[in-house]
Design a protein around this motif. Structure first.
Motif, PDB file in Angstrom:
ATOM      1  N   LYS A 150     -14.313  -4.738 -20.381  1.00 35.98           N
ATOM      2  CA  LYS A 150     -13.005  -5.180 -20.881  1.00 35.98           C
ATOM      3  C   LYS A 150     -11.881  -4.378 -20.233  1.00 35.98           C
ATOM      4  N   LYS A 151     -12.090  -3.070 -20.188  1.00 35.28           N
ATOM      5  CA  LYS A 151     -11.069  -2.198 -19.610  1.00 35.28           C
ATOM      6  C   LYS A 151     -10.889  -2.498 -18.126  1.00 35.28           C
ATOM      7  N   ALA A 152     -12.025  -2.717 -17.448  1.00 36.89           N
ATOM      8  CA  ALA A 152     -11.947  -3.010 -16.009  1.00 36.89           C
ATOM      9  C   ALA A 152     -11.200  -4.323 -15.776  1.00 36.89           C
ATOM     10  N   ASP A 153     -11.508  -5.318 -16.630  1.00 40.12           N
ATOM     11  CA  ASP A 153     -10.822  -6.616 -16.501  1.00 40.12           C
ATOM     12  C   ASP A 153      -9.327  -6.463 -16.765  1.00 40.12           C
TER      13      ASP A 153
ATOM     14  N   ILE B  79      -3.272  -4.884 -12.483  1.00 41.13           N
ATOM     15  CA  ILE B  79      -2.985  -4.703 -11.046  1.00 41.13           C
ATOM     16  C   ILE B  79      -2.480  -6.013 -10.440  1.00 41.13           C
ATOM     17  N   GLU B  80      -3.134  -7.121 -10.837  1.00 41.99           N
ATOM     18  CA  GLU B  80      -2.714  -8.442 -10.345  1.00 41.99           C
ATOM     19  C   GLU B  80      -1.274  -8.730 -10.753  1.00 41.99           C
ATOM     20  N   GLU B  81      -1.014  -8.348 -12.037  1.00 47.11           N
ATOM     21  CA  GLU B  81       0.325  -8.564 -12.562  1.00 47.11           C
ATOM     22  C   GLU B  81       1.360  -7.766 -11.776  1.00 47.11           C
TER      23      GLU B  81
END
Lengths: 542, 252
Positions: free
Chosen positions: B220-223, B229-231
């Motif tokens: 969950k944290k990685a996602d 990061i994408e944001e």
């Protein structure tokens, strides 16, 4: 160097502070810990025996039992023994468990789980539902629940109870009957049935033993106001008194028993049975007859009578005795033995066996035993074809009687070893000595005493030794050892080398060999001789 | 500024206290102190008792070690720690024997064996010898509570599966005895869970669940980080595009 000193100093300080802290806490907790342990331990004990005196109980550590670790003898405040508590421990697959088993008068009084690391809910289930089923059960037949849902823990408890029961069987048994006996005979430690009678005013005879296994009394059971009362005599025929078997006997029974108090400590021979109060007069008379006339040899009561020819010379002996047979009552049998120790006749005088069995198997075979001697009688097997097969129990009682008769007769040969001129003898019991119990008066043809013979028995560290001491006119005639279980080589050497040195010595100044190589046996012999001499001197003084 | 700093410090203390509960649980994450976790958890209450004792020893030894850490020469650091821990264990043992005799009997040899519990020496070496007394106390308390919670969980599971019930007041001096739950079912009567095999099975199951939970959190944290990061990338691209459009507008 300074660095090393610093290290040492730091370690010293840490160690000192640690030690001080532990010391302080220990000082504070030690009394509480001790109190806790005692409280927990005694709480369980008192739960089992509410009337017990904690300060009077006796604890014994058991080391030779797989489960039982401790035995506690419980007394009340007056010193009366209440029962036993056995502490047992078992290690099972769930941990360990310590169980206390209380036994009172042959009854399982209580079972308490003292501590355990087994699963609490299983343990609680056992405490609630299954352990309450155990108290009250007889020690002889404990019934366990087959399914408890806590098999591992329950199996441990079963093992501990079974071992406790076994241990009681091997040790002193608290039998209410025994407790009653102990009120009269302090040293009574066990008892067993000896013979059951049918034609006397008592029903049976038992034997009372002390803690060392010595016979301390014979008890004859009679009935007074529907209560069983036992009349006791010591092996030397001293009357000891009477005891009701039930602790709750009626006061009238207690009064009747108290009426015998004046006879206590008197030899039966010196008591006029016609003066004995009515509830006991008949039983007392019969008891006196049995004790005075019938000798206890092995497991039978037997009396000896001489068989005379027309010129009143002894030509043989007739032995009449009692022995349990097929029923609860004793058979009465007579055996005739000639002077050489050979059976000349056997007769079944009274029996309680099936008549057809007796006629077919017993009476038809009795004649086969004519000619048996002491050397051959031990080989007779009552159940074998050539004996009494088909009526084994009655047959065994006859074989026992024949064996006792021949052993009884064998005493004559033993006495004759010291007094070859002996024609007959008379036995009297002696009191006040630890090793000698009877004096044999050796008689000649005219019935006059030609000498005395003392029968002595002594326990020593190698076993026991029986000794006969002949004393005549202030001198030792001869000393013999008719039986012993000391080391045979030592005893044989004594008999051959040293005992002859005693023959002819004056009883006022006996010189014993200082070194015999059989010190233990020789010391036993010396004890017996010294008491025999003392007894004979006391008789002379009288 | 000072106010903000204090708040940050307090948050850190709470995190220090609670990290041992789940995130750094001694048994389910670090697999420390497994011996008592297997041996004294046949019932919940023995697990609770052992947990309480470990909390006391761990917290006390952490405090003392952090206080004297600068006085102990490097060469005798570990022996000194062991002496300090052993002292507390001995004291605790005596107090337990005095005031909780049933627990003392139930724990048996595993009570003095707290001395060699890896968790306690591990926290002394890894934390108390490098931090102050308050932080060390919180660390010891938190780790101890995490250890105790794990023992309670294992003990509870084993006792329920083996007996269908959970007893209390049997070993600890609570003054009352009873059962937390009592399920009368033949299914909940599996003796195996009382023994060592049951201990391994239960610990294994709980470890698997902890790991699954931990892995899910990590994913969950990685996602979330990936999305963040994408944001950020998206925002940067947008800013770049806007800036480019603005520059193009000025030029035209």
């Amino acid at each position: 160097m300074l660095e090393k000193l610093k290290i040492a100093l730091v370690l010293l300080v840490i160690g000192a502070i640690s030690g001080g802290a532990i010391f302080s806490v220990n000082d504070f907790t030690a009394p509480i810990i001790e109190e806790n342990q005692l409280a927990a331990q005694y709480e369980d004990y008192v739960d089992m025996f509410p009337n017990m005196s904690v300060s009077d109980m006796e604890e014994e550590t058991i080391e030779d039992n797989e489960f039982i670790t401790k035995k506690i003898i419980v007394y009340d405040g007056s010193g009366n023994q209440l029962g036993f508590i056995f502490e047992g421990k078992d290690e099972n697959s769930q941990g360990s468990i310590i169980v206390l088993v209380g036994i009172e008068g042959g009854i399982l009084k209580d079972v308490i789980i003292s501590s355990t690391t087994n699963t609490p809910n299983y343990v609680q289930g056992l405490k609630d539902d299954y352990l309450p089923n155990l108290p009250g059960q007889s020690m002889d037949s404990i019934s366990y629940d087959s399914s408890t849902g806590a098999t591992i823990t329950y199996n441990s408890i079963k093992s501990i109870i079974d071992q406790a029961v076994l241990y009681v069987g091997e040790g002193p048994v608290v039998d209410p009957e025994l407790v009653q006996y102990q009120t009269l005979i302090e040293s009574a430690d066990a008892f067993e049935m000896f013979l059951r009678y049918s034609d006397f005013n008592f029903t049976n005879e038992n034997t009372i033993f002390d803690g060392d296994g010595n016979v301390v009394a014979y008890g004859f059971a009679t009935t007074v106001s529907d209560e069983t009362v036992r009349l006791f005599t010591a092996p030397d025929s001293t009357f000891l008194g009477a005891v009701a078997i039930s602790e709750e006997a009626a006061s009238s029974v207690a009064d009747a028993i108290a009426s015998l108090d004046s006879y206590k400590g008197t030899m039966l021979a010196d008591i006029d049975e016609t003066t004995v109060p009515s509830p006991f007069s008949n039983a007392f008379t019969d008891m006196k007859t049995i004790v005075m006339d019938y000798e206890r040899i092995n497991d039978v009561r037997i009396k000896e009578e001489t068989v005379l020819d027309e010129s009143d010379s002894i030509i043989g002996f007739k032995y009449t005795g009692f022995k349990d047979g097929n029923s609860a009552n004793a058979n009465e049998i007579s055996v005739e033995v000639d002077s050489g120790g050979t059976i000349t006749a056997v007769e079944l005088l009274n029996h309680y066996d099936t008549p057809s069995y007796v006629s077919d198997y017993i009476e038809a075979n009795l004649a086969n035993f004519v000619g048996e001697t002491l050397d051959t009688i031990y080989e007779v097997d009552a159940s074998a074809d050539d004996a009494f097969a088909g009526a084994t129990n009655t047959g065994e009682s006859i074989v026992s009687l024949m064996t006792a008769a021949l052993e009884y007769h064998g005493k004559r040969a033993e006495y004759a070893e010291i007094y070859p001129d002996m024609v007959d003898y008379e036995r009297t019991f002696v009191q006040g000595f630890s090793t000698i119990k009877s004096r044999i008066s050796i008689l000649d043809e005219s019935g006059s005493e030609i000498g005395a013979l003392y029968e002595g028995f002594h326990y020593n560290s190698m076993g026991s030794v029986s000794v006969h001491v002949g004393i005549k006119e202030g001198s030792i005639v001869k000393v013999t050892i008719p039986a012993h279980n000391n080391t045979a080589g030592y005893v044989n050497n004594l008999v051959e080398t040293y005992l002859p040195n005693l023959n002819g010595q004056s009883t006022s100044d006996i010189t014993y060999d200082a070194k015999t190589g059989a010190t233990i046996t020789y010391e036993s012999i010396q004890d017996i001789i010294n008491e025999a001499v003392q007894c004979e001197n006391e008789r002379g003084d009288e | 500024m000072a106010k903000k700093g204090n708040k940050k410090k307090e948050l850190s203390r709470i995190a220090n206290l609670t990290k041992g509960f789940f995130k750094e649980n001694p048994i389910f994450v670090f697999l420390l102190g497994m011996c008592p976790a297997l041996a004294v958890t046949s019932s919940m209450e023995t697990g609770l008792g052992m947990g309480i004792l470990v909390i006391v020893v761990l917290t006390s030894s952490n405090i003392v070690i952090s206080l004297i850490k600068n006085l102990i020469p490097e060469q005798v650091r570990v022996p000194s720690f062991i002496v300090i821990i052993a002292t507390f264990v001995t004291i605790i043992e005596m107090l337990t024997q005095a005031f909780a005799l049933d627990l003392y009997n139930a724990l048996g040899i595993f009570l003095p064996l707290i001395v060699v519990n890896c968790l306690i020496l591990g926290r002394a070496e890894a934390f108390a010898s490098k931090n102050g007394p308050v932080a060390s106390a919180l660390d010891g308390l938190g780790m101890g509570i995490g250890f105790m919670l794990a023992l309670i969980l294992i003990g509870f599971t084993r006792e329920v599966l083996a007996t269908g019930a959970v007893a209390y007041g049997v070993y600890l001096p609570l003054g009352i005895e009873g059962s937390l739950i009592n399920i009368d079912s033949y299914v909940l009567s599996m003796d195996v869970f009382v023994g060592p095999a049951g201990g391994f099975i239960v610990i294994g199951l709980w470890l698997a669940m902890f790991q699954a939970f931990s892995n899910r959190n990590t994913r969950k944290k990685a996602d979330a980080r990936k999305r963040w990061i994408e944001e950020k990338k998206h925002q940067a691209a947008e800013r770049k595009r806007k800036k480019a459009m603005k520059e193009a507008g000025e030029t035209s």
